[in-house]
Scaffold this motif. Structure first.
Motif, mmCIF file in Angstrom:
data_model
loop_
_atom_site.group_PDB
_atom_site.id
_atom_site.type_symbol
_atom_site.label_atom_id
_atom_site.label_comp_id
_atom_site.label_asym_id
_atom_site.label_seq_id
_atom_site.Cartn_x
_atom_site.Cartn_y
_atom_site.Cartn_z
ATOM 1 N N ASN A 185 -34.162 -29.081 19.464
ATOM 2 C CA ASN A 185 -34.955 -29.232 20.676
ATOM 3 C C ASN A 185 -36.339 -28.619 20.526
ATOM 4 N N ASP B 232 -38.363 -30.010 29.672
ATOM 5 C CA ASP B 232 -37.550 -29.439 28.589
ATOM 6 C C ASP B 232 -36.312 -28.845 29.264
ATOM 7 N N GLY C 223 -33.477 -27.864 27.819
ATOM 8 C CA GLY C 223 -32.754 -26.829 27.067
ATOM 9 C C GLY C 223 -31.327 -27.207 26.762
ATOM 10 N N SER D 266 -31.149 -29.877 23.682
ATOM 11 C CA SER D 266 -30.496 -29.586 22.401
ATOM 12 C C SER D 266 -29.205 -30.379 22.273
ATOM 13 N N LYS E 262 -26.027 -27.341 22.296
ATOM 14 C CA LYS E 262 -25.726 -26.364 23.362
ATOM 15 C C LYS E 262 -24.647 -26.986 24.258
ATOM 16 N N ALA F 124 -29.443 -30.885 17.048
ATOM 17 C CA ALA F 124 -30.349 -32.023 17.198
ATOM 18 C C ALA F 124 -31.203 -31.790 18.428
HETATM 19 C C1 LIG Z 1 -32.641 -23.611 23.482
HETATM 20 C C2 LIG Z 1 -33.893 -24.145 24.046
HETATM 21 C C3 LIG Z 1 -34.881 -24.679 23.225
HETATM 22 C C4 LIG Z 1 -34.716 -24.703 21.719
HETATM 23 O O1 LIG Z 1 -33.728 -25.620 21.369
HETATM 24 P P1 LIG Z 1 -33.155 -25.665 19.844
HETATM 25 O O2 LIG Z 1 -32.253 -26.856 19.858
HETATM 26 O O3 LIG Z 1 -32.480 -24.370 19.618
HETATM 27 O O4 LIG Z 1 -34.329 -25.861 18.964
HETATM 28 C C5 LIG Z 1 -36.018 -25.160 23.798
HETATM 29 N N1 LIG Z 1 -36.200 -25.132 25.131
HETATM 30 C C6 LIG Z 1 -35.274 -24.628 25.972
HETATM 31 C C7 LIG Z 1 -35.553 -24.609 27.443
HETATM 32 C C8 LIG Z 1 -34.084 -24.122 25.458
HETATM 33 O O5 LIG Z 1 -33.150 -23.608 26.291
#
Ligand SMILES: *Cc1c(COP(=O)(O)O)cnc(C)c1O
Length: 458
Positions: free
Chosen positions: A151, A256, A258, A290, A293, A300
């Motif tokens: 992400n 975003d 997350g 992500s 998560k 990814a």
């Molecule tokens: C976890 C997160 C990211 C980073 O994501 P990754 O998949 O770990 O690179 C970016 N923005 C938010 C809001 C997140 O919670």
């Protein structure tokens, strides 16, 4: 020096029974370097101590030392561990465990060739992004979607494609850091866009965004605060207001998200998590989240939304640099099928989040009985982790370990050094094994390890 004369010829050591398992590659450079090292150390030791040791004994000693060093060198650094911490999407422990079925699928695909970039119907070159896109479109009800490495890459790519050289308007309350060095202002700076912060730390209104829009505005950004919450005197525009402002002013909107929650997990205590579908339904132009998560898939970054914008992202040369490999696509497709079938329990992270307290209570009670006097079943709180709501606790069960004469820190360490390593949790000076994150198939190993600890040694 007399003592040094006892040092055996290298060949005698290499023929020693201690090295039988390693013989096929004893002549490889990494192995000869280890052999040389051990001989050097032995020479140094003997010239210091100088005591007489019989040659045969010395041969065995050197061979055993070489065998130890070789075994160490051949152990992969990446190992399976038992996660008894109760943190389901533990970033340090690889986040989402992948579905068994996905691994079978992976084995078939990855050990041979596949149509990664080949259109079988047309017999011509194809695109790797078509594979997951069709399923993502069905699941998320969006026009278009692409997948990148994570992400952080997704956010970088969206900002760079849509706002390089221009301004991005974002709330002061959303200038977050996720950990592992992901910070919104820093990634924004790297994208080539200029951050225009609006509002205050605790309150940002839609008027704040609106007043900041000017000729150089390229994007309105909204960020899910993930693992951090503000309480009290706070304000944030609704998704609907945010989307309406973008439409009225013709500035694209991007969120975003997350954690990427796709299925409602309210019943499991995660009512607070924003759903990807809600943002898309509200009409946001782009979202990213992500894969590993709350989505429960492989590492990814998924970008979904309006086709003209996704098409621009696809044409950005950075997309080529951030693309995913066939392994990721294979696992992602498997997880997407599980969602489409509504089979959430096929996704291990979701199955763990959804496991009932009653089921875990039974498992904990049985485990404690089998482990003996050192273990007591207790009620606990697990956390989803992986950037989801910090206060989201899920009622769980596990066992508390206590062994007379051994401190909690000692136990934690001994568990960590067992095989496989067990990652426990220390809470209120008690050593806790939370069974929510322990697979049933791991219970036998865990039981053996706990019994071993209790009986004094491993
Ligand atoms: C976890 C997160 C990211 C980073 O994501 P990754 O998949 O770990 O690179 C970016 N923005 C938010 C809001 C997140 O919670």
């Amino acid at each position: 020096m007399e003592a040094l004369k006892q040092i055996p010829p290298v060949n005698d050591v290499l023929q020693a029974p201690e090295l039988a398992d390693f013989r096929p590659f004893l002549n490889q450079p990494f192995a000869t370097a280890i052999v040389r090292d051990v001989f050097d150390a032995t020479r140094r030791e003997l010239s210091h101590s100088g005591n007489g040791i019989a040659r045969a004994e010395l041969t065995t000693k050197i061979a055993a030392a070489v065998a130890r060093r070789l075994a160490q060198a051949m152990t992969p650094s990446l190992r399976r561990v038992i996660n008894a911490s109760g943190v389901i999407l533990h970033t340090n422990l690889g986040r989402a465990p992948l579905p068994e079925g996905a691994i079978d699928h992976l084995r078939t695909l990855a050990s041979g060739y596949c149509n990664l970039e080949f259109d079988i119907d047309q017999g011509s070159r194809g695109k790797r992004d078509v594979h997951a896109e069709a399923l993502l479109k069905q699941l998320l009800h969006c026009d278009s979607a692409i997948v990148v490495n994570n992400n952080a890459a997704a956010v970088l790519l969206v900002l760079n494609t849509l706002a390089d050289g221009g301004e991005v308007i974002a709330s002061r309350g959303e200038q977050i850091e996720i950990g592992e060095s992901f910070r919104i202002p820093e990634i924004l700076a790297r994208s080539g866009a200029l951050l225009r912060e609006v509002g205050s730390t605790n309150r940002t209104r839609i008027r704040d965004y609106e007043n900041a829009i000017g000729d150089t505005t390229r994007l309105l950004l909204r960020v899910h605060p993930s693992n951090f919450r503000m309480i009290g005197f706070t304000e944030r525009p609704s998704l609907q207001e945010f989307v309406a402002l973008g439409r009225r002013t013709r500035v694209p909107t991007f969120e975003d998200l997350g954690s990427g929650c796709v299925a409602g997990l309210g019943a499991a205590g995660l009512a607070d998590e924003p759903l990807v579908g809600d943002s898309i339904r509200a009409g946001i132009d782009l979202v990213s989240f992500s894969g590993d998560k709350l989505f429960g898939g492989p590492q990814a970054g998924i970008i979904a939304g309006k086709k003209p914008l996704i098409d621009r992202i696809r044409r950005n040369p950075l997309f080529r640099a951030l693309r995913v490999d066939k392994l990721t696509i294979a696992v992602l497709e498997f997880v997407l099928f599980a969602y489409l079938r509504g089979d959430l329990d096929a996704i291990p992270a979701l199955a763990m989040i959804r496991a009932s307290e009653a089921e875990l209570r039974t498992r904990a009670t049985q485990f404690a009985e089998q482990a003996g006097a050192v273990a007591t079943a207790i009620a606990l709180q697990s956390t989803p982790g992986g950037g989801s709501a910090p206060e989201a606790d899920i009622a769980s069960w596990g066992v508390r370990l206590s062994i007379p004469g051994r401190s909690v820190d000692q136990l934690e360490r001994e568990l960590r050094f067992s095989n496989p390593p067990v990652i426990a949790r220390i809470e209120k000076n008690a050593l806790i094994l939370d069974l929510r994150t322990v697979f049933r198939s791991e219970e036998e190993d865990l039981l053996r390890i706990v019994r071993g600890l209790a009986s004094g040694g491993l």
